[in-house]
Design an enzyme around this catalytic site. Structure first.
Site, PDB file in Angstrom:
ATOM      1  N   ASN A 136       0.942  -0.942   0.214  1.00 22.23           N
ATOM      2  CA  ASN A 136      -0.293   0.230  -0.095  1.00 22.23           C
ATOM      3  C   ASN A 136       0.866   1.551   0.062  1.00 22.23           C
ATOM      4  O   ASN A 136       0.435   1.999   0.351  1.00 22.23           O
ATOM      5  CB  ASN A 136      -0.787   0.501   0.831  1.00 22.23           C
ATOM      6  CG  ASN A 136      -0.323  -0.414   2.447  1.00 22.23           C
ATOM      7  OD1 ASN A 136       0.926   0.101   2.541  1.00 22.23           O
ATOM      8  ND2 ASN A 136      -0.763  -0.158   3.588  1.00 22.23           N
ATOM      9  N   GLU A 143       1.442   4.487   7.271  1.00 19.68           N
ATOM     10  CA  GLU A 143       0.273   3.894   6.228  1.00 19.68           C
ATOM     11  C   GLU A 143      -0.789   5.342   5.168  1.00 19.68           C
ATOM     12  O   GLU A 143      -0.083   6.309   5.782  1.00 19.68           O
ATOM     13  CB  GLU A 143      -0.939   2.947   7.684  1.00 19.68           C
ATOM     14  CG  GLU A 143       0.240   2.330   7.665  1.00 19.68           C
ATOM     15  CD  GLU A 143      -0.633   1.059   7.857  1.00 19.68           C
ATOM     16  OE1 GLU A 143       0.549   0.729   6.244  1.00 19.68           O
ATOM     17  OE2 GLU A 143      -0.328  -0.291   7.844  1.00 19.68           O
TER      18      GLU A 143
END
Ligand code: PGA
Length: 241
Positions: A136, A143
């Site tokens: 990702n 994140e």
């Protein structure tokens, strides 16, 4: 940003190890920023071999790791401290007291995070930071999100990361859902950055990184703000970019 395409994973690992060897031979008290995951394992195997052959001396080196799971102590085989001991530190002539991994079991994680950044600054910063990349686009445990935090901090893990990392655990429910991670501001302070890309499933996020855009939806794109980034990638990944 310099991109080096290698024939395969072995060549990439060897090249990364040679870059670390050059750094340490030039500056024996280097501060190395290290990463966990399957990507740097080959690099660490090469460093162990070079150390055995007397090609690299870790006796004055300091290491700083990117991250750790919240709730796992260093004796837990799934912890990143355990990984580093097991995959590298136990096999080289490094002083373990100069190997730093943030604690995931500190009573006060905020305090631990603040002290971690202070420690890095006191050491004069990181000479070379090794990075892997998540599917990702995460770097460390930074994140994708609307905002990113510059310093070391506690963070929740996305479902995609929990799923990706579940391969190291018996079952997905065992994967911790939180971590302490160096922030991208701190990572970008490193003098030199080496990003190692292993696996064709990383091609999409790396393509975006190489476009030169910067978006918090793909934290790796923040590397576009650094002057000295080398990306090492396997040929089979580069073919998809
Ligand atoms: P991997 O993980 O090396 O196991 O692919 C990389 C990462 O998540 O940063």
């Amino acid at each position: 940003m310099k991109v080096i395409i290698t024939k395969d994973y072995n060549e990439m690992s060897k090249l990364a190890a040679n870059m670390i060897k050059e750094t340490v031979n030039e500056k024996p008290n280097s501060v190395l920023g290290l990463a966990t995951g399957s990507t740097p394992e080959g690099l660490y195997n090469n460093l162990i071999e070079m150390n055995r052959n007397g090609e690299i001396d870790f006796s004055n080196v300091t290491t700083i790791n990117l991250d750790e799971y919240i709730g796992l102590n260093g004796d837990n085989p799934q912890s990143y401290r355990y990984f580093m001991n097991n995959k590298l530190f136990d096999h080289i002539n490094i002083n373990k007291e100069r190997t730093f991994v943030p604690s995931g079991v500190a009573e006060n994680i905020e305090e631990e995070a603040k002290n971690y950044d202070k420690k890095i600054d006191e050491l004069g910063g990181i000479d070379v930071q090794i990075l892997g990349i998540g599917v990702n686009g995460h770097i460390g445990f930074n994140e994708p999100d609307e905002v990113l935090i510059a310093g070391t901090h506690k963070t929740g893990l996305t479902q995609s990361t929990i799923e990706a990392n579940s391969r190291f655990f018996d079952k997905i429910e065992d994967v911790p859902t939180e971590a302490i991670t160096m922030g991208l501001g701190q990572i970008l302070k490193s003098k030199k950055i080496i990003l190692i890309v292993k696996g064709t499933n990383k091609a999409d996020v790396v393509r975006e990184l190489l476009k030169g855009v910067i978006t918090t939806n793909n934290p790796s794109t923040m590397l576009n703000m650094h002057r000295d980034v080398t990306i090492l990638m396997e040929e089979e990944v580069s073919k998809l970019i």
